[in-house]
Design a protein around this motif. Structure first.
Motif, mmCIF file in Angstrom:
data_model
loop_
_atom_site.group_PDB
_atom_site.id
_atom_site.type_symbol
_atom_site.label_atom_id
_atom_site.label_comp_id
_atom_site.label_asym_id
_atom_site.label_seq_id
_atom_site.Cartn_x
_atom_site.Cartn_y
_atom_site.Cartn_z
ATOM 1 N N VAL A 49 -4.154 42.114 35.762
ATOM 2 C CA VAL A 49 -4.139 43.086 36.729
ATOM 3 C C VAL A 49 -2.946 43.265 37.378
ATOM 4 O O VAL A 49 -2.602 42.772 38.265
ATOM 5 C CB VAL A 49 -5.460 42.857 38.005
ATOM 6 C CG1 VAL A 49 -5.312 43.860 38.511
ATOM 7 C CG2 VAL A 49 -6.735 42.470 37.141
ATOM 8 N N ASP A 50 -2.140 44.467 36.859
ATOM 9 C CA ASP A 50 -0.835 44.542 37.101
ATOM 10 C C ASP A 50 -0.314 45.768 37.436
ATOM 11 O O ASP A 50 0.683 46.411 37.614
ATOM 12 C CB ASP A 50 0.139 43.931 36.239
ATOM 13 C CG ASP A 50 -0.067 44.408 34.649
ATOM 14 O OD1 ASP A 50 -1.162 44.943 34.538
ATOM 15 O OD2 ASP A 50 0.784 44.469 33.772
ATOM 16 N N THR A 51 -1.465 46.932 37.036
ATOM 17 C CA THR A 51 -1.091 48.192 37.271
ATOM 18 C C THR A 51 -2.143 48.951 38.015
ATOM 19 O O THR A 51 -3.473 48.410 38.203
ATOM 20 C CB THR A 51 -1.239 48.941 36.075
ATOM 21 O OG1 THR A 51 -2.401 48.812 35.531
ATOM 22 C CG2 THR A 51 -0.084 48.255 35.105
ATOM 23 N N PRO A 52 -2.032 49.917 38.921
ATOM 24 C CA PRO A 52 -2.927 50.749 39.612
ATOM 25 C C PRO A 52 -4.125 51.336 38.625
ATOM 26 O O PRO A 52 -5.290 51.467 38.904
ATOM 27 C CB PRO A 52 -2.358 51.799 40.144
ATOM 28 C CG PRO A 52 -0.903 52.148 39.521
ATOM 29 C CD PRO A 52 -0.501 50.731 38.845
ATOM 30 N N TYR A 53 -3.705 51.603 37.401
ATOM 31 C CA TYR A 53 -4.794 51.916 36.271
ATOM 32 C C TYR A 53 -6.114 50.784 36.329
ATOM 33 O O TYR A 53 -7.191 51.143 36.365
ATOM 34 C CB TYR A 53 -4.252 52.314 34.900
ATOM 35 C CG TYR A 53 -2.980 53.099 35.116
ATOM 36 C CD1 TYR A 53 -3.235 54.507 35.372
ATOM 37 C CD2 TYR A 53 -1.942 52.639 35.019
ATOM 38 C CE1 TYR A 53 -2.075 55.369 35.549
ATOM 39 C CE2 TYR A 53 -0.694 53.717 34.871
ATOM 40 C CZ TYR A 53 -0.974 54.734 35.094
ATOM 41 O OH TYR A 53 0.268 55.722 35.322
ATOM 42 N N THR A 54 -5.598 49.658 36.215
ATOM 43 C CA THR A 54 -6.612 48.639 35.993
ATOM 44 C C THR A 54 -7.329 48.394 37.608
ATOM 45 O O THR A 54 -8.576 48.268 37.325
ATOM 46 C CB THR A 54 -5.827 47.244 35.694
ATOM 47 O OG1 THR A 54 -4.810 47.533 34.627
ATOM 48 C CG2 THR A 54 -6.823 46.186 35.350
ATOM 49 N N ARG A 55 -6.644 48.484 38.675
ATOM 50 C CA ARG A 55 -7.372 48.313 39.819
ATOM 51 C C ARG A 55 -8.251 49.516 40.081
ATOM 52 O O ARG A 55 -9.251 49.541 40.704
ATOM 53 C CB ARG A 55 -6.286 48.158 40.783
ATOM 54 C CG ARG A 55 -5.510 46.875 41.160
ATOM 55 C CD ARG A 55 -4.680 46.711 42.408
ATOM 56 N NE ARG A 55 -3.369 47.326 42.011
ATOM 57 C CZ ARG A 55 -2.358 46.886 41.495
ATOM 58 N NH1 ARG A 55 -2.505 45.382 41.182
ATOM 59 N NH2 ARG A 55 -1.492 47.417 41.322
ATOM 60 N N ASP A 56 -7.904 50.746 39.582
ATOM 61 C CA ASP A 56 -8.744 51.900 39.663
ATOM 62 C C ASP A 56 -10.244 51.553 38.975
ATOM 63 O O ASP A 56 -11.272 51.804 39.373
ATOM 64 C CB ASP A 56 -8.092 53.059 38.749
ATOM 65 C CG ASP A 56 -9.123 54.343 38.806
ATOM 66 O OD1 ASP A 56 -9.925 54.369 39.843
ATOM 67 O OD2 ASP A 56 -8.914 55.184 38.119
ATOM 68 N N GLN A 57 -10.053 50.739 37.717
ATOM 69 C CA GLN A 57 -11.528 50.177 36.953
ATOM 70 C C GLN A 57 -12.182 49.436 37.716
ATOM 71 O O GLN A 57 -13.526 49.654 37.991
ATOM 72 C CB GLN A 57 -11.099 50.019 35.859
ATOM 73 C CG GLN A 57 -10.210 50.701 34.544
ATOM 74 C CD GLN A 57 -10.636 52.102 34.430
ATOM 75 O OE1 GLN A 57 -11.913 52.317 34.505
ATOM 76 N NE2 GLN A 57 -9.768 52.948 34.628
ATOM 77 N N ILE A 58 -11.548 48.567 38.369
ATOM 78 C CA ILE A 58 -12.206 47.485 39.048
ATOM 79 C C ILE A 58 -12.903 48.002 40.403
ATOM 80 O O ILE A 58 -14.086 47.653 40.720
ATOM 81 C CB ILE A 58 -11.250 46.219 39.778
ATOM 82 C CG1 ILE A 58 -10.668 45.556 38.502
ATOM 83 C CG2 ILE A 58 -11.729 45.316 40.866
ATOM 84 C CD1 ILE A 58 -9.578 44.440 38.629
ATOM 85 N N VAL A 59 -12.172 48.701 41.378
ATOM 86 C CA VAL A 59 -12.659 49.352 42.334
ATOM 87 C C VAL A 59 -13.922 50.289 41.972
ATOM 88 O O VAL A 59 -14.877 50.595 42.678
ATOM 89 C CB VAL A 59 -11.542 50.009 43.210
ATOM 90 C CG1 VAL A 59 -11.236 51.340 42.804
ATOM 91 C CG2 VAL A 59 -12.248 50.149 44.553
ATOM 92 N N THR A 60 -13.905 50.971 40.894
ATOM 93 C CA THR A 60 -14.983 51.880 40.623
ATOM 94 C C THR A 60 -16.094 50.967 40.160
ATOM 95 O O THR A 60 -17.219 51.534 40.718
ATOM 96 C CB THR A 60 -14.626 52.461 39.020
ATOM 97 O OG1 THR A 60 -13.334 53.403 39.424
ATOM 98 C CG2 THR A 60 -15.731 53.632 38.474
ATOM 99 N N ILE A 61 -16.183 49.911 39.514
ATOM 100 C CA ILE A 61 -16.993 48.942 39.359
ATOM 101 C C ILE A 61 -17.766 48.751 40.850
ATOM 102 O O ILE A 61 -18.788 48.443 40.971
ATOM 103 C CB ILE A 61 -16.706 47.493 38.478
ATOM 104 C CG1 ILE A 61 -16.151 48.266 37.056
ATOM 105 C CG2 ILE A 61 -17.872 46.934 38.269
ATOM 106 C CD1 ILE A 61 -15.649 47.186 36.161
#
Length: 641
Positions: A491-503
């Motif tokens: 997890v190194d980008t806001p795109y990945t954190r976007d998926q996590i916080v969506t879940i």
């Protein structure tokens, strides 16, 4: 040095005579040729005026000429067009290069002059006889094309030839078709003709009839070139193709003729009625061109699909699949053609053969691109594609890259932005197996890209069906995702954190989720997501950071129904951060979506712990209606002078 040894980039500046060799007398005509040649060379950037010294660096190769294209870097509509400001072109292809050839011809003519010091260096007798046997009138006419006037050259150096803003774009559009690949020819010529059609429409709206006519003539040339070149390369034709070609060329001729008549009309009322005729002709031409291009592309796609179906050669399969993937990147219309012509069926056939296991990632990547259109998803459903994807995801013998690409296909077909993916009955039948495999892939991911694809598939599945959230809760997905957030490799980008916080946001509707969040220290992680900042400042990354902030606030608002989560949020100073996001537009990048989510979360926290707010914050952000608070905060960035 022979006449053929002269370089077009060298001109007459780089004389083969050594510096010590004495100058020979030259006639007046030779001096005039040399002066004109020097000016021509300077205007092309090929060297200085009459310098007799050899250059300090070796001359440019004869095969290329460096020309300033003047094309802005934004012209990148098609991969076959370069976006750089400088490009290297073959000497014999472009207009300025003919000047280079003229320079070469002048040098050869000077060698033929009496007293020329290069004459004795020509070894072939036939070359010397060629200059003597040419008819004098023909020779004069050839030389006339190369003669220059100093005043004209100065004007050309100082001013543009045309004042039209798109003149330099004409040179780009007039380029050759490149290698003999029918697909590349169709795509490039298609882009060129589409651009010309758009430009003609713009000039027509401005009543610039001279430009409309000249561009119509050029459009006819482009259309004729595309038809001729494609017929030469494909070597096969059909009655339908021939009819479409005839209709296109007839409309091109009609457009050129009617625009030529418009140039001779001065009555404004007549021109207005003719303008409607030109517009209708232009519209019909665009339709005929689209039909012809679709027919040609369909035939080429059929050939590619046929190769995938029948070939057993791994190298042919790899090349053909790569070509098919390149076509999918050209847009939705081509994806529809591929789906209609059996591309999805052929690619899943590859993914079901063990002998082509090394081809699975490329085939799955192509499938993910095709399934962005409804026709692709329908074809996937018909061939039990979901079952094939589930088998790949649950089979540990497949490589991580293969399973990641299968996750990408799942993410595509479950996208909440596509309405036609909401009725995949086969997906519901295999959802538990797919979700379990995706969680495992997230846990074992060796790179950020693999984790991103797997988490994106999970995020989309949580929108697809509510049962997915319960499955994720039972599979300890919260622990897996929160642990991954501390791993910078995954997890190194806001795109990945976007998926996590969506879940997390979708799972937070479940009451059991709050205890797992507290147990895994998830409130602190959500607090950190409220401070998400872009690193590069690109529009895509800024938008991703806004989504992270918005979904983090939504998650917090939903979780704060539980008093324990609310107390933990107050202890971590979440209220002060929410107030800052509401009052400072720069902290939320002036995003209204983030503002609304933060106001909702702040009101939920204030209901549990009102003492954490100052009176001014309570009166402005909590007490009024949500709409009034929104208007108050959104107007803070406005300045009325």
């Amino acid at each position: 040095m022979t006449a053929r040894g002269l370089h077009c980039g060298q001109g007459l500046r780089n004389s083969p005579r050594s510096p010590a060799e004495p100058l020979r007398p030259r006639c007046l005509a030779q001096d005039k040729r040399l002066a004109g040649c020097a000016l021509l060379g300077k205007s092309l950037g090929l060297g200085g005026g009459g310098s007799r010294q050899p250059p300090a660096a070796p001359p440019a190769p004869a095969a290329t000429l460096r020309l300033a294209s003047g094309v802005p870097a934004a012209v990148s509509c098609h991969p076959s067009l370069a976006s750089a400001h400088t490009r290297f072109l073959p000497c014999k292809l472009r207009g300025p290069d003919r000047c280079g050839q003229a320079l070469l011809q002048i040098g050869m003519n000077m060698m033929a002059l009496p007293g020329g010091h290069h004459l004795d260096s020509i070894p072939v007798q036939g070359q010397r006889l060629h200059f003597m046997q040419v008819d004098s009138v023909q020779r004069w006419m050839e030389d006339l094309k190369l003669m220059t006037e100093c005043e004209c050259m100065c004007v050309l150096q100082a001013k543009p030839i045309s004042l039209e803003e798109d003149t330099q774009g004409d040179l780009i559009l007039a380029g050759g078709s490149g290698p003999g690949d029918p697909l590349q020819l169709l795509l490039k010529r298609g882009w060129v003709i589409s651009t010309e059609l758009r430009r003609i429409g713009q000039k027509l709206a401005q009543d610039r009839w001279a430009r409309v006519h000249s561009m119509s003539v050029r459009l006819t040339c482009h259309a004729r070139s595309m038809v001729s070149e494609y017929s030469t390369i494909s070597r096969t034709s059909s009655q339908e193709m021939g009819q479409a070609e005839k209709l296109l060329m007839d409309k091109c001729s009609e457009l050129s003729a009617v625009t030529e008549r418009c140039l001779q009309v001065e009555n404004e009322h007549v021109l207005k009625s003719m303008k409607a005729c030109v517009s209708e002709t232009l519209s019909m031409l665009g339709q005929h061109f689209g039909q012809l291009l679709e027919l040609a592309l369909t035939r080429e796609v059929q050939a590619l699909v046929r190769k995938i179906d029948t070939s057993d050669n791994i190298y042919i399969m790899e090349s053909t699949t790569g070509n098919l993937f390149s076509l999918t990147q050209e847009g939705a219309p081509l994806c529809r053609i591929i789906a209609k012509e059996g591309g999805v069926v052929a690619l899943f056939k590859v993914c079901r053969q063990d002998s082509f296991r090394c081809m699975y990632p490329q085939a799955l990547r192509t499938l993910a691109s095709i399934c962005c259109v409804e026709e692709g998803v329908h074809q996937l459903e018909k061939v039990d594609g979901i079952l094939c994807l589930a088998d790949i995801l649950t089979d540990d013998s497949h490589s991580e890259a293969t399973r990641a690409e299968a996750a990408a296909v799942v993410a595509q077909v479950t996208s909440p932005h596509l309405s036609f993916t909401q009725h995949l009955t086969s997906f519901l039948e295999n959802m538990e197996e797919i979700v379990t495999a995706l969680i495992k892939l997230c846990q074992e991911a060796s790179s950020g890209e693999v984790f991103l694809l797997a988490s994106a598939a999970l995020a989309n599945i949580t929108f697809f069906d509510k049962m997915a959230c319960e499955m994720l809760l039972q599979l300890n997905a919260i622990r897996v995702l929160l642990e991954a957030c501390s791993d910078k490799q995954r997890v190194d980008t806001p795109y990945t954190r976007d998926q996590i916080v969506t879940i997390l946001a979708n799972m937070s509707v479940l009451e059991q989720c709050a205890s797992d969040i507290i147990q895994e220290n998830g409130v602190q992680l959500i607090m950190g997501m409220l401070s998400e900042k872009p690193r590069s400042g690109t529009a895509a990354e800024v938008a991703a950071c806004e989504r992270v902030q918005q979904k983090a606030a939504v998650t917090l608002a939903r979780l704060c129904r539980d008093p324990d989560v609310a107390q933990e949020a107050v202890r971590l100073s979440c209220m002060s951060r929410l107030i800052e996001l509401c009052r400072s537009p720069s902290e939320r990048n002036s995003s209204d979506a983030v503002l609304v989510a933060c106001l909702a979360a702040l009101r939920r926290l204030a209901g549990v712990c009102p003492e954490g707010l100052q009176d001014s914050d309570f009166q402005q952000l909590v007490q009024p209606r949500l709409v009034d608070s929104f208007l108050l905060c959104s107007n803070m960035e406005e300045s009325f002078v």
